[in-house]
Design an enzyme around this catalytic site. Structure first.
Site, short mmCIF file in Angstrom:
data_model
loop_
_atom_site.label_atom_id
_atom_site.label_comp_id
_atom_site.label_asym_id
_atom_site.label_seq_id
_atom_site.Cartn_x
_atom_site.Cartn_y
_atom_site.Cartn_z
N MET A 1 -2.65 -3.98 -16.98
CA MET A 1 -3.23 -3.74 -16.00
C MET A 1 -3.49 -2.27 -15.96
O MET A 1 -3.65 -0.93 -14.64
CB MET A 1 -2.14 -3.97 -14.90
CG MET A 1 -1.93 -5.26 -13.86
SD MET A 1 -0.47 -5.84 -13.35
CE MET A 1 -0.36 -6.18 -14.99
N PRO A 2 -4.14 -1.79 -16.27
CA PRO A 2 -4.32 -0.56 -16.82
C PRO A 2 -5.53 0.37 -16.32
O PRO A 2 -6.32 -1.41 -15.83
CB PRO A 2 -5.27 0.25 -18.23
CG PRO A 2 -4.72 -1.22 -19.51
CD PRO A 2 -4.28 -2.61 -17.79
N TYR A 3 -5.75 0.84 -15.79
CA TYR A 3 -6.74 1.56 -14.66
C TYR A 3 -6.86 2.65 -15.42
O TYR A 3 -6.92 3.43 -15.69
CB TYR A 3 -5.95 1.60 -13.31
CG TYR A 3 -7.43 2.85 -12.63
CD1 TYR A 3 -8.50 1.48 -12.02
CD2 TYR A 3 -7.78 4.18 -12.38
CE1 TYR A 3 -9.61 2.48 -11.47
CE2 TYR A 3 -8.62 4.87 -12.06
CZ TYR A 3 -9.57 4.34 -11.37
OH TYR A 3 -10.03 4.61 -10.03
N VAL B 1 -8.83 -2.08 -15.85
CA VAL B 1 -10.05 -1.86 -14.96
C VAL B 1 -10.31 -0.96 -15.13
O VAL B 1 -10.02 0.34 -15.67
CB VAL B 1 -9.53 -1.80 -13.44
CG1 VAL B 1 -10.74 -1.56 -12.47
CG2 VAL B 1 -8.85 -3.43 -12.25
#
Lengths: 67, 67, 67, 67, 67, 67
Positions: free
Chosen positions: E1-3, E41
């Site tokens: 779920m990195p940004y 993302v």
């Protein structure tokens, strides 16, 4: 002179892994846009799983459920 | 109503130094753009030297080399 | 190697004013923390008044009311 | 696919309060813009009161004065 | 779920180059940390050269001087 | 004194929808954490679909495929 900010959950990324992220992100900007690596800045931010949500739930809750 | 975010490496900035950054950044927005200081927000973020990279290397590595 | 991000409403800041913000923010980091100006990055972001809110209202609405 | 970043001072927000922020921000994007909750990301960052300033003063100083 | 947030100066990056940045940054997080690409993302922000400074000068000024 | 940053793709959000995001985010911080609405700042950033990626692809590409 690009600036790259990488936010990840705080779940034990090692110094070596962070170094790999810094190297890889810098190389990406050099390869794709011809940027100067010496002025490419990468900042990694680690966020507690209580403080990161997706689908309306914290990662803490999702991990507990086995997601 | 400006918002100023200052990211620095976590290397012992004191409370007085942070206060000086807050004061100075607020005054800058007042002096240059005539902004209202009472609604000028300054947020300082301190980032571990393992998590900050430039030139493809973390600051930890650069400091160890004497840069 | 600090990184300063200044967000302001888009209301006609001139090139000269932006240059003054860049100079002032850089000097602040040099004066307060002894940072190297050559690796101090300042990024100014201008945000439409429709997209900035305070007190639950957009700046567009507040400006229309004379605030 | 929205991304919401909430910065607050670090003053004891509980896990339940953070969960409520994640839920509420996600629902807001669904209700107002019809976004998919499953790809809506919320990141909460807690900032020390020494590191947050408004009106040219840190929150630490303002709290000490009773503001 | 990195940004991942990539800020670059607005100097004509093409759609293909942006796609390469998105792909490369996503692959980096998968390769280094085993992250799920489907929830990684990447947001690219392009900043006018008047609004980006380094060494106390805007990129506009540096480009004019031939740096 | 919270600061909320909402990033969405630039796909025609109206002034009324942005006002609803500002109101809703402000009320959330008031309701959950008892924050003062008058010092709660909300900044909405709209990002071109070429510049936003998920799953290693830009939103432009995903929209073209019907996702």
């Amino acid at each position: 002179m690009p600036y790259v900010n990488i936010k990840i959950t705080r779940e034990g990324a090692t110094r070596e892994q962070k170094q790999a992220l810094i190297e890889g992100a810098t190389r990406l900007l050099v390869d794709v846009l011809g940027k100067n690596p010496n002025t490419t800045v990468v900042v990694i931010e680690e966020v507690d799983t209580d403080n990161w949500g997706v689908g309306g739930e914290s990662i803490t809750v999702r991990r507990a459920r086995g997601d």
